[in-house]
Design a protein around this motif. Structure first.
Motif, PDB file in Angstrom:
ATOM      1  N   GLN A  76      37.221  60.977  45.183  1.00 58.59           N
ATOM      2  CA  GLN A  76      36.964  62.007  46.447  1.00 58.59           C
ATOM      3  C   GLN A  76      36.963  61.338  47.617  1.00 58.59           C
ATOM      4  O   GLN A  76      37.086  61.982  48.749  1.00 58.59           O
ATOM      5  CB  GLN A  76      35.737  62.605  46.136  1.00 58.59           C
ATOM      6  CG  GLN A  76      35.291  63.070  44.908  1.00 58.59           C
ATOM      7  CD  GLN A  76      36.106  64.426  44.617  1.00 58.59           C
ATOM      8  OE1 GLN A  76      36.339  65.110  45.549  1.00 58.59           O
ATOM      9  NE2 GLN A  76      36.563  64.602  43.321  1.00 58.59           N
ATOM     10  N   THR A  77      37.105  59.963  47.782  1.00 59.94           N
ATOM     11  CA  THR A  77      36.977  59.341  49.012  1.00 59.94           C
ATOM     12  C   THR A  77      38.608  58.544  49.406  1.00 59.94           C
ATOM     13  O   THR A  77      38.482  57.719  50.276  1.00 59.94           O
ATOM     14  CB  THR A  77      36.050  58.211  49.203  1.00 59.94           C
ATOM     15  OG1 THR A  77      36.128  57.375  48.076  1.00 59.94           O
ATOM     16  CG2 THR A  77      34.570  58.999  48.860  1.00 59.94           C
ATOM     17  N   LYS A  78      39.586  59.202  48.807  1.00 57.24           N
ATOM     18  CA  LYS A  78      40.960  58.194  48.991  1.00 57.24           C
ATOM     19  C   LYS A  78      41.183  58.430  50.311  1.00 57.24           C
ATOM     20  O   LYS A  78      41.801  57.191  50.929  1.00 57.24           O
ATOM     21  CB  LYS A  78      41.996  59.141  48.084  1.00 57.24           C
ATOM     22  CG  LYS A  78      41.734  58.669  46.688  1.00 57.24           C
ATOM     23  CD  LYS A  78      43.052  59.442  45.996  1.00 57.24           C
ATOM     24  CE  LYS A  78      42.781  59.075  44.287  1.00 57.24           C
ATOM     25  NZ  LYS A  78      44.034  59.701  43.652  1.00 57.24           N
ATOM     26  N   PRO A  79      41.046  59.564  51.238  1.00 62.18           N
ATOM     27  CA  PRO A  79      41.598  59.519  52.633  1.00 62.18           C
ATOM     28  C   PRO A  79      40.527  58.497  53.473  1.00 62.18           C
ATOM     29  O   PRO A  79      41.475  57.770  54.332  1.00 62.18           O
ATOM     30  CB  PRO A  79      41.244  60.888  53.027  1.00 62.18           C
ATOM     31  CG  PRO A  79      41.187  61.835  52.006  1.00 62.18           C
ATOM     32  CD  PRO A  79      40.848  60.911  50.936  1.00 62.18           C
ATOM     33  N   ILE A  80      39.470  58.304  53.195  1.00 61.43           N
ATOM     34  CA  ILE A  80      38.680  57.421  54.116  1.00 61.43           C
ATOM     35  C   ILE A  80      38.749  55.988  53.530  1.00 61.43           C
ATOM     36  O   ILE A  80      38.945  54.983  54.238  1.00 61.43           O
ATOM     37  CB  ILE A  80      37.215  57.699  53.993  1.00 61.43           C
ATOM     38  CG1 ILE A  80      36.163  56.770  55.028  1.00 61.43           C
ATOM     39  CG2 ILE A  80      36.616  57.570  52.726  1.00 61.43           C
ATOM     40  CD1 ILE A  80      36.961  56.956  56.700  1.00 61.43           C
ATOM     41  N   LEU A  81      39.233  55.821  52.250  1.00 61.01           N
ATOM     42  CA  LEU A  81      39.437  54.407  51.599  1.00 61.01           C
ATOM     43  C   LEU A  81      40.927  53.951  52.395  1.00 61.01           C
ATOM     44  O   LEU A  81      41.025  52.870  52.521  1.00 61.01           O
ATOM     45  CB  LEU A  81      39.846  54.501  50.107  1.00 61.01           C
ATOM     46  CG  LEU A  81      38.566  54.618  49.347  1.00 61.01           C
ATOM     47  CD1 LEU A  81      38.733  54.622  48.026  1.00 61.01           C
ATOM     48  CD2 LEU A  81      37.639  53.466  49.659  1.00 61.01           C
ATOM     49  N   ALA A  82      41.848  54.965  52.640  1.00 64.21           N
ATOM     50  CA  ALA A  82      43.110  54.494  53.230  1.00 64.21           C
ATOM     51  C   ALA A  82      42.898  54.094  54.545  1.00 64.21           C
ATOM     52  O   ALA A  82      43.536  53.145  55.092  1.00 64.21           O
ATOM     53  CB  ALA A  82      44.166  55.690  52.934  1.00 64.21           C
ATOM     54  N   THR A  83      42.245  54.914  55.382  1.00 65.48           N
ATOM     55  CA  THR A  83      41.988  54.829  56.730  1.00 65.48           C
ATOM     56  C   THR A  83      41.143  53.361  56.849  1.00 65.48           C
ATOM     57  O   THR A  83      41.575  52.389  57.700  1.00 65.48           O
ATOM     58  CB  THR A  83      40.959  55.818  57.167  1.00 65.48           C
ATOM     59  OG1 THR A  83      41.553  56.920  57.152  1.00 65.48           O
ATOM     60  CG2 THR A  83      40.511  55.653  58.700  1.00 65.48           C
ATOM     61  N   LEU A  84      40.093  53.094  56.136  1.00 61.41           N
ATOM     62  CA  LEU A  84      39.328  51.822  56.093  1.00 61.41           C
ATOM     63  C   LEU A  84      40.165  50.606  55.774  1.00 61.41           C
ATOM     64  O   LEU A  84      40.102  49.577  56.228  1.00 61.41           O
ATOM     65  CB  LEU A  84      38.127  51.903  55.460  1.00 61.41           C
ATOM     66  CG  LEU A  84      36.817  52.804  55.878  1.00 61.41           C
ATOM     67  CD1 LEU A  84      35.663  52.805  54.877  1.00 61.41           C
ATOM     68  CD2 LEU A  84      36.452  52.151  57.077  1.00 61.41           C
ATOM     69  N   GLY A  85      40.904  50.669  54.768  1.00 56.83           N
ATOM     70  CA  GLY A  85      42.008  49.811  54.253  1.00 56.83           C
ATOM     71  C   GLY A  85      43.076  49.478  55.356  1.00 56.83           C
ATOM     72  O   GLY A  85      43.067  48.129  55.547  1.00 56.83           O
TER      73      GLY A  85
END
Length: 294
Positions: free
Chosen positions: A210-219
């Motif tokens: 559920q957190t793919k967008p924020i994972l990509a942003t933080l990554g």
């Protein structure tokens, strides 16, 4: 009486007169000025990158300004020297390991901590969370001396793990993960537990997707931060063989290395960061928009 009220109400309606003379012209002039300012800002921003690339394409001879900014001859010999040198490929490998491993570990631990602070109930949760948030208010330069002493006592100086481990605890990443995981419906987690899923299975199969967008942003942010990091690798590494690209390029300026070769190494440093941003741009923009909505 009715006629009088009707006439009064009609008279009370606001009258819309003709548009002020020159209204569209003034708006058009304002738009032109804004476009001019944006063009100037774009040129000022892009010029250093243009100069870096143009100088890196100069043949192996003395560079003179401003003639070097408008070259007549283009040569890739500086890139051949940069890639064929003894240290630069090693520095590229060190930067890749430092950035990629740090991204994986930061996202892993930040998502775990964010899940615990968002969905678990334990004594002192709020106090501990705000202690982590308070770390964001402490300038990084104040912590680098005790960080250096601790890593040195543990024998981590001039090693890759000693450079990576102190950067894993990222309070900002943990805070953002906690904010996003709070929006994950509790019903999904409860349904997974009813089906017999353990805590790690709930985290890995329910919460993390559920957190793919924020994972990509933080990554993206973490990768760029580590790829461009200079101060901590400079302090933690003394051997040239263990330098990352940023520290290695800085050391080239102290040696008798042609400026074109230094700029070619800088271009090599810039390209991976650009590619990461291009690949993750869709998730990056979505994550920033969702952060703004929150």
């Amino acid at each position: 009486m009715v006629a009088t009220l009707t006439e009064t109400s009609l008279d009370a309606r606001p009258s819309y007169g003709p548009a002020a003379p020159g209204g569209k012209g003034a708006r058009r002039r304002s738009d032109v000025r804004m476009h001019v300012l944006l063009i100037i800002a774009s040129v000022v921003t892009i010029f250093p990158f243009y100069a870096m690339i143009v100088i890196s394409l100069q043949p192996g001879e003395a560079i003179k300004f401003p003639d070097a900014l408008f070259p007549s001859d283009i040569s890739f010999s500086s890139y051949e020297q940069a890639v064929g040198s003894q240290n630069i490929p090693r520095w590229i490998a060190n930067s890749t390991i430092y950035s990629v491993v740090s991204v994986v570990l930061v996202l892993l631990f930040a998502s775990m901590a964010g899940y615990a602070f968002a969905k678990k109930r334990f004594f002192g949760r709020e106090l501990l969370f705000w202690v982590f948030v308070a770390m964001l208010m402490i300038p990084y330069h104040l912590t680098i001396i005790p960080q250096y002493i601790i890593v040195g006592q543990l024998g981590g100086l001039n090693t890759m793990w000693g450079m990576i481990v102190p950067t894993i605890a990222n309070a900002q990443a943990m805070f953002l993960m906690r904010q996003f995981i709070q929006d994950v419906p509790d019903e999904l987690i409860d349904a997974a537990r009813i089906d017999g899923a353990g805590e790690f299975r709930v985290y890995w199969s329910i919460v993390l997707p559920q957190t793919k967008p924020i994972l990509a942003t933080l990554g993206t942010f973490v990768f760029l931060w580590h790829w461009n990091d200079f101060l901590w690798p400079l302090v933690a590494q003394q051997s040239p063989a263990n330098y990352v690209l940023t520290v290695g390029i800085n050391s080239l300026q102290q040696q008798e290395v042609p400026l074109a070769t230094v700029m070619a190494a800088a271009v090599i440093t810039f390209v991976p960061a650009l590619l990461v941003f291009i690949v993750l741009q869709r998730y990056f923009v979505r994550g920033v928009m969702m952060s703004g909505l929150k």
